[in-house]
Design a protein around this motif. Sequence first.
Motif, PDB file in Angstrom:
ATOM      1  N   UNK A 168      17.408  -0.646  13.391  1.00  0.00           N
ATOM      2  CA  UNK A 168      16.095  -1.260  13.594  1.00  0.00           C
ATOM      3  C   UNK A 168      16.181  -2.394  14.614  1.00  0.00           C
ATOM      4  N   UNK A 169      17.239  -3.200  14.542  1.00  0.00           N
ATOM      5  CA  UNK A 169      17.414  -4.292  15.495  1.00  0.00           C
ATOM      6  C   UNK A 169      17.616  -3.765  16.916  1.00  0.00           C
ATOM      7  N   UNK A 170      18.389  -2.686  17.051  1.00  0.00           N
ATOM      8  CA  UNK A 170      18.612  -2.094  18.373  1.00  0.00           C
ATOM      9  C   UNK A 170      17.312  -1.549  18.953  1.00  0.00           C
ATOM     10  N   UNK A 171      16.499  -0.929  18.096  1.00  0.00           N
ATOM     11  CA  UNK A 171      15.222  -0.408  18.575  1.00  0.00           C
ATOM     12  C   UNK A 171      14.288  -1.550  18.980  1.00  0.00           C
ATOM     13  N   UNK A 172      14.312  -2.634  18.227  1.00  0.00           N
ATOM     14  CA  UNK A 172      13.481  -3.782  18.572  1.00  0.00           C
ATOM     15  C   UNK A 172      13.873  -4.334  19.944  1.00  0.00           C
ATOM     16  N   UNK A 173      15.156  -4.414  20.212  1.00  0.00           N
ATOM     17  CA  UNK A 173      15.599  -4.885  21.522  1.00  0.00           C
ATOM     18  C   UNK A 173      15.173  -3.905  22.618  1.00  0.00           C
ATOM     19  N   UNK A 175      12.543  -2.046  22.802  1.00  0.00           N
ATOM     20  CA  UNK A 175      11.115  -2.126  23.142  1.00  0.00           C
ATOM     21  C   UNK A 175      10.747  -3.510  23.679  1.00  0.00           C
ATOM     22  N   UNK A 176      11.749  -4.310  23.979  1.00  0.00           N
ATOM     23  CA  UNK A 176      11.581  -5.646  24.552  1.00  0.00           C
ATOM     24  C   UNK A 176      10.896  -6.608  23.585  1.00  0.00           C
ATOM     25  N   UNK A 177      11.256  -6.505  22.321  1.00  0.00           N
ATOM     26  CA  UNK A 177      10.799  -7.510  21.357  1.00  0.00           C
ATOM     27  C   UNK A 177      11.389  -8.853  21.750  1.00  0.00           C
ATOM     28  N   UNK A 178      10.632  -9.923  21.488  1.00  0.00           N
ATOM     29  CA  UNK A 178      11.062 -11.250  21.918  1.00  0.00           C
ATOM     30  C   UNK A 178      11.497 -12.137  20.758  1.00  0.00           C
ATOM     31  N   UNK A 179      11.453 -11.607  19.538  1.00  0.00           N
ATOM     32  CA  UNK A 179      11.956 -12.327  18.368  1.00  0.00           C
ATOM     33  C   UNK A 179      12.015 -11.345  17.210  1.00  0.00           C
ATOM     34  N   UNK A 180      12.857 -11.647  16.251  1.00  0.00           N
ATOM     35  CA  UNK A 180      12.907 -10.875  15.012  1.00  0.00           C
ATOM     36  C   UNK A 180      12.559 -11.816  13.867  1.00  0.00           C
ATOM     37  N   UNK A 181      11.626 -11.382  13.022  1.00  0.00           N
ATOM     38  CA  UNK A 181      11.141 -12.186  11.898  1.00  0.00           C
ATOM     39  C   UNK A 181      11.678 -11.562  10.617  1.00  0.00           C
ATOM     40  N   UNK A 182      12.630 -12.210   9.984  1.00  0.00           N
ATOM     41  CA  UNK A 182      13.265 -11.667   8.780  1.00  0.00           C
ATOM     42  C   UNK A 182      12.448 -12.107   7.568  1.00  0.00           C
ATOM     43  N   UNK A 183      11.824 -11.144   6.905  1.00  0.00           N
ATOM     44  CA  UNK A 183      10.999 -11.456   5.735  1.00  0.00           C
ATOM     45  C   UNK A 183      11.888 -11.566   4.502  1.00  0.00           C
ATOM     46  N   UNK A 184      11.859 -12.747   3.869  1.00  0.00           N
ATOM     47  CA  UNK A 184      12.801 -13.056   2.795  1.00  0.00           C
ATOM     48  C   UNK A 184      12.153 -13.135   1.417  1.00  0.00           C
ATOM     49  N   UNK A 185      10.828 -13.071   1.353  1.00  0.00           N
ATOM     50  CA  UNK A 185      10.148 -13.284   0.067  1.00  0.00           C
ATOM     51  C   UNK A 185       9.717 -11.986  -0.599  1.00  0.00           C
ATOM     52  N   UNK A 186      10.201 -10.857  -0.089  1.00  0.00           N
ATOM     53  CA  UNK A 186       9.783  -9.566  -0.647  1.00  0.00           C
ATOM     54  C   UNK A 186      10.993  -8.678  -0.887  1.00  0.00           C
ATOM     55  N   UNK A 187      12.058  -9.268  -1.431  1.00  0.00           N
ATOM     56  CA  UNK A 187      13.220  -8.452  -1.783  1.00  0.00           C
ATOM     57  C   UNK A 187      12.904  -7.525  -2.953  1.00  0.00           C
ATOM     58  N   UNK A 188      11.780  -7.786  -3.608  1.00  0.00           N
ATOM     59  CA  UNK A 188      11.183  -6.852  -4.567  1.00  0.00           C
ATOM     60  C   UNK A 188       9.687  -7.148  -4.573  1.00  0.00           C
ATOM     61  N   UNK A 189       8.883  -6.176  -4.963  1.00  0.00           N
ATOM     62  CA  UNK A 189       7.441  -6.369  -4.949  1.00  0.00           C
ATOM     63  C   UNK A 189       7.004  -7.298  -6.075  1.00  0.00           C
ATOM     64  N   UNK A 190       6.061  -8.195  -5.750  1.00  0.00           N
ATOM     65  CA  UNK A 190       5.478  -9.032  -6.778  1.00  0.00           C
ATOM     66  C   UNK A 190       4.573  -8.231  -7.704  1.00  0.00           C
ATOM     67  N   UNK A 191       4.156  -8.875  -8.785  1.00  0.00           N
ATOM     68  CA  UNK A 191       3.257  -8.242  -9.758  1.00  0.00           C
ATOM     69  C   UNK A 191       1.841  -8.285  -9.195  1.00  0.00           C
ATOM     70  N   UNK A 192       1.342  -7.116  -8.758  1.00  0.00           N
ATOM     71  CA  UNK A 192       0.055  -7.036  -8.070  1.00  0.00           C
ATOM     72  C   UNK A 192      -0.920  -6.180  -8.885  1.00  0.00           C
ATOM     73  N   UNK A 193      -1.685  -6.817  -9.755  1.00  0.00           N
ATOM     74  CA  UNK A 193      -2.539  -6.060 -10.670  1.00  0.00           C
ATOM     75  C   UNK A 193      -3.554  -5.140  -9.994  1.00  0.00           C
ATOM     76  N   UNK A 194      -4.077  -5.558  -8.833  1.00  0.00           N
ATOM     77  CA  UNK A 194      -5.080  -4.702  -8.189  1.00  0.00           C
ATOM     78  C   UNK A 194      -4.488  -3.345  -7.844  1.00  0.00           C
ATOM     79  N   UNK A 195      -3.260  -3.326  -7.333  1.00  0.00           N
ATOM     80  CA  UNK A 195      -2.588  -2.060  -7.047  1.00  0.00           C
ATOM     81  C   UNK A 195      -2.161  -1.363  -8.332  1.00  0.00           C
ATOM     82  N   UNK A 196      -1.618  -2.138  -9.258  1.00  0.00           N
ATOM     83  CA  UNK A 196      -1.116  -1.552 -10.498  1.00  0.00           C
ATOM     84  C   UNK A 196      -2.238  -0.890 -11.296  1.00  0.00           C
ATOM     85  N   UNK A 197      -3.405  -1.521 -11.328  1.00  0.00           N
ATOM     86  CA  UNK A 197      -4.511  -0.951 -12.100  1.00  0.00           C
ATOM     87  C   UNK A 197      -5.002   0.375 -11.531  1.00  0.00           C
TER      88      UNK A 197
END
Length: 426
Positions: A168-173, A175-197
Motif C-alpha cells: 500500500x505504501x509503494x502504491x501511494x508513492x 501515485x505521487x501521494x504527498x503524505x501518509x496518514x496512519x489511522x491509529x484509533x480504529x484498530x478495532x471497530x467501536x460500538x456503533x448502534x446505528x449499524x448494529x441495529x
Amino acid sequence: MTAGYGRARQNDIYTAGVHRRKPRVPTDFAELERRAKRAMSARAWAYIAGGAGEGRTMAANRAALDRWAIVPRILRDVSQRNLGIDLFGKRLPAPVLFAPVGAGSLAAPAADALIGRAAAELGVPYIFSNQASVSMEDVAAAMDEVDTGAPRWFQLYWSTDDDLVDSLLERAAAIRAEAVVVTLDTTMLGWRPQDLNLGSLPFARGEGIAQYTSDRRFVDIVADRLRAAAEERPEISLGAIATLISITRNAPGRFVQNIRSPQPRAAVQTFLDIYSRPSLNWDDLAGLRARTALPIVLKGVLHPDDARRAVDAGMDGIVVSNHGGRQVDGAISTIDALDTIAPVVDGRIKVLIDSGIYTGSDVFKALALGADAACIGRPHMYGLALAGADGARDAVADIIAELDLTLGLSGHTDVADLDREALRRL
C-alpha cells in the motif's frame, strides 16, 4: 484562495437567486444534514452520520466548539486577506483538507473518485481513504483530469500483514501521494448502534475494500487462503443471497464470473481478518520511517503525552481526532484535546484537526487554538449524496467562503496570524 473569495461566492449565489435558482447544496450544516438524510439509504445514514454508543462524543465535539467565542475587532483594514498556508512544502489555497471517509459508495457510486475531483477543483488536499470504494490509482486519475496540482495524501490502516502494508505504501508513492496518514484509533471497530441495529457492516458486503482487491499482495493472500481452505457449507438464506450479490457487484471483474467464483467472498473475509492490527504500538511506528519517504502523520491523537511522543519519534504531523465520535462514546472533544496538545507540540510538527468541524467559524476557532489546518468529513459526504462531485465541492467551498468572511469580519487578514487572542472561553 484570493482575497474576497467569501464575497465572490456569496455574490454568485445571490446572482443565481435573481433567476430563482437556489443552491443545490444548503449553505448551513443543519439543513445540509437534513437533506442528506432524506437522500441516503438507512444503511448509508447509519454508517456515515452515526456515532459510537449514545453519541456523547459527537455531542461533545459540538459543545466544545460552542464554549469558545470569537471576539471581533473593528476599524482594521481587512480588504486584503490571506487564507493560504504551507503544508509539507506545498502552498495550499486554504487551511482545509477533505478527510478520508470509508465505504463512500454508500452515499454515491464511485464516491472516492468524485470526492477527489471535488478536492482538485478547489485545489485543496484529499486524504484518500484506505477503506475506499475506488482504487487509489483511479482516484488519482480523476484528480489528474482536473490538473490543479491539489495534493493527494493516503490514509493507512496498518494491516496484520506487513507485506500488504509495504504494498500500500509503494502504491501511494507511485501515485505521487504527498503524505501518509496512519489511522491509529480504529484498530478495532467501536460500538456503533446505528449499524448494529441494522446488522449492517459495509465491508461484509464488499463495500469499501477496493484498495485491497486492487492490491497484488492482497490478491495473493486471498489465493493462498482459497488453496488452503477446506470445503465449507455456508448457511443459505435470502439475506445471505442478497449479501453475496452485493459482494459480487463490488468485486473487480464481470458479475457472471464473480458469482461463480469463491474469490469475492474470500476477499471479504480476508479483509475482515487482516485489515487492522490491534497489537499496533510505538515499536511498530519506529520502523515506518524506513518503509516510506513520505511525510508521516498520525491520526487519532487526543492526549498531550502521545503528541510529545509523536514529536520525539520524528513524525511530521498529527491529526487531533476522535474519528468523528465514531469510536469511543464519551471521549474528549477534539477542540478540548487541541487546547492541551498545541502548546506541547509548539510548532515542532504540523497539527491538524477533524471531528465536528462543520463550518467556517469552526475552522477559524481551530486555527486560533493552534491547528495548522482542519479536515472536513461529514459535510462533504452530505454534499456528495445530494449532488455528486459538485455537491462535495460546494459543501467545502461554502466552509472556505465562510472562513474568509469570518476572518475579515473579526478584524484579521491572515489565517497564519490567528491565535487565542481572537477567542474567549465562555
